[in-house]
Enzyme design. Structure first.
Site, mmCIF file in Angstrom:
data_model
loop_
_atom_site.group_PDB
_atom_site.id
_atom_site.type_symbol
_atom_site.label_atom_id
_atom_site.label_comp_id
_atom_site.label_asym_id
_atom_site.label_seq_id
_atom_site.Cartn_x
_atom_site.Cartn_y
_atom_site.Cartn_z
ATOM 1 N N ILE A 263 0.837 -1.197 0.000
ATOM 2 C CA ILE A 263 0.000 0.000 0.000
ATOM 3 C C ILE A 263 0.875 1.251 0.000
ATOM 4 C CG2 ILE A 263 -1.766 1.307 1.230
ATOM 5 C CD1 ILE A 263 -2.759 -1.300 2.408
ATOM 6 N N HIS A 264 0.749 2.035 -1.051
ATOM 7 C CA HIS A 264 1.460 3.307 -1.153
ATOM 8 C C HIS A 264 0.561 4.245 -1.944
ATOM 9 C CE1 HIS A 264 2.631 2.559 -5.420
ATOM 10 N NE2 HIS A 264 2.483 1.326 -5.019
ATOM 11 N N GLY A 265 1.071 5.377 -2.358
ATOM 12 C CA GLY A 265 0.239 6.391 -2.992
ATOM 13 C C GLY A 265 -0.529 5.937 -4.213
#
Length: 307
Positions: free
Chosen positions: A161-163
């Site tokens: 999970i990242h931008g």
């Protein structure tokens, strides 16, 4: 690629860029400009004008402080310039996402920055309580949804999970639940808590072992929820399929460089042994594509892999 100019009081801009490049490598399109302790607004104005003349194409200016001299000077000179976007409230997550995702709008970048402010201890306590409750559920209550999981996307992204996942993919697909499928993350309370804090607050999150994910998803546990499956690597995808999970397609997003890896796309580098894993996945009638962000064209990953 759009230019990014970080402007700040003192050395904040240089420090954020240094931290950025420590994580993602050298970024030649990211520039900095500081209002020095011995400088003034005239000095900064002259240097900003000179810096902007040297930059070609669209530019995103990220200022440290709303109402501060760096922000006000940029606004005064480039308010009506359609090639220039100005955001105030510099942070490392904001700058990182702007750097890695040039398609992100200023609104998406601001939403991401807001979501990054969390009371870490309280968040960890709350998520641990949610996990305990979820583990005690009886899967039989979901039998009417068995084999009918509403999977809106399946992605391989070693950053999990990242931008791009939290701020762009999940939002564009109206995702209601993100399911991270990785044994190591599922058995590490700190990793799980970090992932929960990175996920959008409007979405539910599950961090599961491969076996638990296959069991829960196939059982219909998530009903009609629009779910986004997130894997760290292709080996986990293959193990999920072998555990009884069903997938029609997967999107390969990010696999970083490792010694001996071959570049398939700019964001995907694959080891020789991973190529065999992808072939095994494709042999199970799973369509494998590559697409970094939703606005990018969909690429036949297996075709590129076999070249």
């Amino acid at each position: 690629m759009r230019n990014i100019l970080l402007v700040s009081h003192g050395s904040m801009a240089e420090g954020v860029k240094a931290s950025l490049e420590m994580i993602v490598g050298v970024q030649e399109h990211v520039h900095t400009l500081s209002l020095r302790p011995d400088g003034d607004n005239l000095q900064f104005e002259a240097e900003l004008t000179e810096k902007m003349k040297a930059l070609n194409g669209s530019t995103l200016i990220i200022a440290d402080l709303l109402g501060g001299t760096p922000c006000n000077t940029a606004l005064r000179h480039y308010l009506e310039d359609e090639e220039v976007t100005i955001i105030a409230g510099m942070s490392l997550p904001l700058v990182m996402e702007a750097t890695l995702n040039p398609q992100a709008t200023s609104e998406a970048l601001i939403d991401l920055a807001r979501g990054g402010i969390v009371d870490v201890k309280n968040k960890m306590i709350a998520t641990e309580a949610e996990e305990t409750k979820a583990a005690e559920e009886d899967l039989d209550q979901y039998k009417e949804f068995k084999g009918k999981a509403n999977i809106v996307n399946v992605r391989i992204d070693e950053r999990l999970i990242h931008g791009q996942v939290a701020g762009i993919w999940s939002t564009s697909l109206n995702t209601q639940r993100i399911i991270v499928i990785n044994d190591e993350a599922a058995m590490d309370s700190l990793q799980k808590s970090s992932l929960r804090m990175a996920a959008p607050t409007s979405m539910r999150l599950s961090v599961l072992t491969i076996a638990a994910a296959a069991k829960n998803i196939q059982s219909g546990k998530y009903g009609k929820q629009r779910i986004f499956l997130l894997f760290k690597n292709p080996t986990d995808v293959l193990r999920y399929l072998e555990a009884g999970g069903e997938l029609a397609a997967i999107n390969v997003g990010n696999m970083s460089h490792k010694e001996g890896a071959r570049e398939i796309t700019k964001s995907i580098k694959v080891m020789k042994e991973e190529e065999a894993v992808f072939e095994a996945i494709a042999a199970k009638d799973v369509k494998v594509t590559a697409q970094l962000v939703p606005n990018d064209p969909v690429v036949d990953f297996m075709e590129k892999l076999r070249k």
